[in-house]
Design a protein around this motif. Sequence first.
Motif, PDB file in Angstrom:
ATOM      1  N   VAL A 146      60.192  -2.318  77.217  1.00  0.00           N
ATOM      2  CA  VAL A 146      61.535  -2.678  76.740  1.00  0.00           C
ATOM      3  C   VAL A 146      62.577  -2.636  77.851  1.00  0.00           C
ATOM      4  O   VAL A 146      63.557  -3.374  77.824  1.00  0.00           O
ATOM      5  CB  VAL A 146      61.941  -1.743  75.572  1.00  0.00           C
ATOM      6  N   GLY A 147      62.388  -1.770  78.846  1.00  0.00           N
ATOM      7  CA  GLY A 147      63.352  -1.659  79.927  1.00  0.00           C
ATOM      8  C   GLY A 147      64.246  -0.451  79.793  1.00  0.00           C
ATOM      9  O   GLY A 147      64.169   0.318  78.829  1.00  0.00           O
ATOM     10  N   ASP A 148      65.125  -0.297  80.774  1.00  0.00           N
ATOM     11  CA  ASP A 148      65.926   0.922  80.884  1.00  0.00           C
ATOM     12  C   ASP A 148      67.129   0.968  79.951  1.00  0.00           C
ATOM     13  O   ASP A 148      67.798   1.993  79.862  1.00  0.00           O
ATOM     14  CB  ASP A 148      66.412   1.084  82.324  1.00  0.00           C
ATOM     15  N   GLY A 149      67.408  -0.115  79.264  1.00  0.00           N
ATOM     16  CA  GLY A 149      68.572  -0.125  78.376  1.00  0.00           C
ATOM     17  C   GLY A 149      68.317   0.506  77.022  1.00  0.00           C
ATOM     18  O   GLY A 149      69.244   0.627  76.211  1.00  0.00           O
ATOM     19  N   ALA A 150      67.082   0.909  76.764  1.00  0.00           N
ATOM     20  CA  ALA A 150      66.737   1.492  75.462  1.00  0.00           C
ATOM     21  C   ALA A 150      65.951   2.777  75.660  1.00  0.00           C
ATOM     22  O   ALA A 150      65.222   2.937  76.641  1.00  0.00           O
ATOM     23  CB  ALA A 150      65.921   0.504  74.637  1.00  0.00           C
ATOM     24  N   VAL A 151      66.107   3.702  74.721  1.00  0.00           N
ATOM     25  CA  VAL A 151      65.313   4.933  74.709  1.00  0.00           C
ATOM     26  C   VAL A 151      64.590   5.032  73.375  1.00  0.00           C
ATOM     27  O   VAL A 151      65.072   4.556  72.345  1.00  0.00           O
ATOM     28  CB  VAL A 151      66.178   6.190  74.935  1.00  0.00           C
ATOM     29  N   LEU A 152      63.428   5.638  73.423  1.00  0.00           N
ATOM     30  CA  LEU A 152      62.644   5.873  72.218  1.00  0.00           C
ATOM     31  C   LEU A 152      62.709   7.349  71.866  1.00  0.00           C
ATOM     32  O   LEU A 152      62.335   8.206  72.665  1.00  0.00           O
ATOM     33  CB  LEU A 152      61.187   5.453  72.436  1.00  0.00           C
ATOM     34  N   LEU A 153      63.201   7.638  70.673  1.00  0.00           N
ATOM     35  CA  LEU A 153      63.238   9.008  70.175  1.00  0.00           C
ATOM     36  C   LEU A 153      62.115   9.211  69.166  1.00  0.00           C
ATOM     37  O   LEU A 153      61.721   8.282  68.458  1.00  0.00           O
ATOM     38  CB  LEU A 153      64.576   9.308  69.492  1.00  0.00           C
ATOM     39  N   PRO A 154      61.606  10.418  69.060  1.00  0.00           N
ATOM     40  CA  PRO A 154      60.582  10.703  68.057  1.00  0.00           C
ATOM     41  C   PRO A 154      61.215  10.905  66.688  1.00  0.00           C
ATOM     42  O   PRO A 154      62.412  11.187  66.563  1.00  0.00           O
ATOM     43  CB  PRO A 154      59.963  12.003  68.558  1.00  0.00           C
ATOM     44  N   ASN A 155      60.413  10.773  65.670  1.00  0.00           N
ATOM     45  CA  ASN A 155      60.812  11.176  64.329  1.00  0.00           C
ATOM     46  C   ASN A 155      60.538  12.668  64.176  1.00  0.00           C
ATOM     47  O   ASN A 155      59.426  13.133  64.440  1.00  0.00           O
ATOM     48  CB  ASN A 155      60.021  10.391  63.274  1.00  0.00           C
ATOM     49  N   PHE A 252      72.855   3.852  75.543  1.00  0.00           N
ATOM     50  CA  PHE A 252      71.564   3.193  75.342  1.00  0.00           C
ATOM     51  C   PHE A 252      71.407   2.697  73.906  1.00  0.00           C
ATOM     52  O   PHE A 252      72.045   3.222  72.989  1.00  0.00           O
ATOM     53  CB  PHE A 252      70.412   4.168  75.641  1.00  0.00           C
ATOM     54  N   ALA A 253      70.543   1.721  73.746  1.00  0.00           N
ATOM     55  CA  ALA A 253      70.032   1.389  72.418  1.00  0.00           C
ATOM     56  C   ALA A 253      68.979   2.432  72.065  1.00  0.00           C
ATOM     57  O   ALA A 253      68.077   2.690  72.855  1.00  0.00           O
ATOM     58  CB  ALA A 253      69.436  -0.013  72.405  1.00  0.00           C
ATOM     59  N   ILE A 254      69.108   3.028  70.903  1.00  0.00           N
ATOM     60  CA  ILE A 254      68.221   4.115  70.516  1.00  0.00           C
ATOM     61  C   ILE A 254      67.254   3.626  69.439  1.00  0.00           C
ATOM     62  O   ILE A 254      67.674   3.186  68.364  1.00  0.00           O
ATOM     63  CB  ILE A 254      69.017   5.322  69.999  1.00  0.00           C
ATOM     64  N   TYR A 255      65.966   3.721  69.750  1.00  0.00           N
ATOM     65  CA  TYR A 255      64.925   3.307  68.816  1.00  0.00           C
ATOM     66  C   TYR A 255      64.096   4.505  68.369  1.00  0.00           C
ATOM     67  O   TYR A 255      63.992   5.506  69.074  1.00  0.00           O
ATOM     68  CB  TYR A 255      63.997   2.273  69.467  1.00  0.00           C
ATOM     69  N   LYS A 256      63.523   4.364  67.184  1.00  0.00           N
ATOM     70  CA  LYS A 256      62.512   5.291  66.681  1.00  0.00           C
ATOM     71  C   LYS A 256      61.385   4.464  66.068  1.00  0.00           C
ATOM     72  O   LYS A 256      61.593   3.305  65.671  1.00  0.00           O
ATOM     73  CB  LYS A 256      63.100   6.223  65.614  1.00  0.00           C
ATOM     74  N   PRO A 257      60.190   5.027  65.964  1.00  0.00           N
ATOM     75  CA  PRO A 257      59.132   4.327  65.233  1.00  0.00           C
ATOM     76  C   PRO A 257      59.575   4.069  63.796  1.00  0.00           C
ATOM     77  O   PRO A 257      60.178   4.934  63.159  1.00  0.00           O
ATOM     78  CB  PRO A 257      57.954   5.300  65.282  1.00  0.00           C
ATOM     79  N   ALA A 258      59.289   2.870  63.296  1.00  0.00           N
ATOM     80  CA  ALA A 258      59.639   2.536  61.920  1.00  0.00           C
ATOM     81  C   ALA A 258      58.871   3.428  60.948  1.00  0.00           C
ATOM     82  O   ALA A 258      57.813   3.984  61.283  1.00  0.00           O
ATOM     83  CB  ALA A 258      59.339   1.069  61.650  1.00  0.00           C
ATOM     84  N   LEU A 259      59.373   3.546  59.724  1.00  0.00           N
ATOM     85  CA  LEU A 259      58.759   4.453  58.759  1.00  0.00           C
ATOM     86  C   LEU A 259      57.310   4.092  58.457  1.00  0.00           C
ATOM     87  O   LEU A 259      56.496   4.970  58.166  1.00  0.00           O
ATOM     88  CB  LEU A 259      59.572   4.452  57.461  1.00  0.00           C
ATOM     89  N   VAL A 260      56.957   2.809  58.543  1.00  0.00           N
ATOM     90  CA  VAL A 260      55.584   2.407  58.249  1.00  0.00           C
ATOM     91  C   VAL A 260      54.587   3.033  59.220  1.00  0.00           C
ATOM     92  O   VAL A 260      53.422   3.238  58.888  1.00  0.00           O
ATOM     93  CB  VAL A 260      55.468   0.859  58.265  1.00  0.00           C
ATOM     94  N   ASN A 261      55.070   3.380  60.429  1.00  0.00           N
ATOM     95  CA  ASN A 261      54.232   4.088  61.404  1.00  0.00           C
ATOM     96  C   ASN A 261      55.045   5.208  62.055  1.00  0.00           C
ATOM     97  O   ASN A 261      55.056   5.377  63.267  1.00  0.00           O
ATOM     98  CB  ASN A 261      53.658   3.139  62.455  1.00  0.00           C
ATOM     99  N   ALA A 262      55.683   5.985  61.193  1.00  0.00           N
ATOM    100  CA  ALA A 262      56.591   7.038  61.662  1.00  0.00           C
ATOM    101  C   ALA A 262      55.918   8.041  62.559  1.00  0.00           C
ATOM    102  O   ALA A 262      56.547   8.644  63.440  1.00  0.00           O
ATOM    103  CB  ALA A 262      57.226   7.751  60.469  1.00  0.00           C
ATOM    104  N   ASP A 263      54.601   8.231  62.380  1.00  0.00           N
ATOM    105  CA  ASP A 263      53.896   9.253  63.154  1.00  0.00           C
ATOM    106  C   ASP A 263      53.434   8.770  64.520  1.00  0.00           C
ATOM    107  O   ASP A 263      52.765   9.517  65.242  1.00  0.00           O
ATOM    108  CB  ASP A 263      52.704   9.794  62.365  1.00  0.00           C
TER     109      ASP A 263
END
Length: 300
Positions: A146-155, A252-263
């Motif tokens: 995705v690149g440096d403009g977004a971060v992925l946070l855990p659920n 940043f744009a902050i993303y998390k895994p969608a609920l369908v694959n939250a884990d």
Amino acid sequence: MRILVTFAHYYKYDGIGFHSSRGNDPAPRIAALTRAIANLYGHFTGPALEYNYADEVAEAANGERHHLAVVICTTQQEHVVDRLELDRALFIHHKSDTPPLELAIECRRILANNLEQFDLFCFMEDDLVIHDPTFFEKILWFNSQVGDGAVLLPNRYEMSVKFPFRKVYCDGSINRTHSPVYWNDKGPPQLTGSVFNREIQFRLATSPHAGCYFVTQRQMRQWVQAPWFLSNEVSLIGPLESAASQALLRSFAIYKPALVNADFLELQHDYDRFMRYFSGQPINRVAEEDKHNIGRIGEG
């Protein structure tokens, strides 16, 4: 990979005990922080071994691991660091006079001061436990895609067999009343990627707070230049959430895994407050069971 993890750690009984950091029993806080640190070392640094019974020799497992540094950030004497049953070589105790609700900002300052020494920069609240040995690999994979403009946070989740449901994800959607000034709208609402032949969906986080974040060195270089990097402005949910996540949200744009694959990417909130809330049970057990015994209020 060189990983720096900072923990914002606080404990002081306040006579109510809604949060475990303010309960009358420090044991849950001691146990949670101990598990959080022990899991980091166990999963990510090794050494790991398997015993070969045929040849009566121990064999190395998991290959090259990571270099890990852990810093526990506290304020005044309001902590349980001296009661942790951990080798003191496993962490650095950073003492400060920072207001308790701004310990996350102090952690951010520590991260910035070590910009050249590490590859991954992490902030965690002191009751979050990682159980996934591929956790950081997933963070880096997402960044590469995705690149440096977004971060992925855990659920964040809580898990127990004491309740009708076994697992609860803690950070449900918020609305503009919870974040009236800044909103998580810097990227596409949904992203999809393929991991081990499995399609994984990601969403712009409907709650941009997870009590933690994980950013690369390139992202950190970008972030520290922002005038709001150490801001203590409160406009995301409350003071604690703002200190931890508002500066991240603004950059940043902050993303998390969608609920369908939250884990796909998750970590455990080592407490049961959200499970109690969703089950309809009192969050503060002792306050409900013994309303007249003020000395006991705060357990749970």
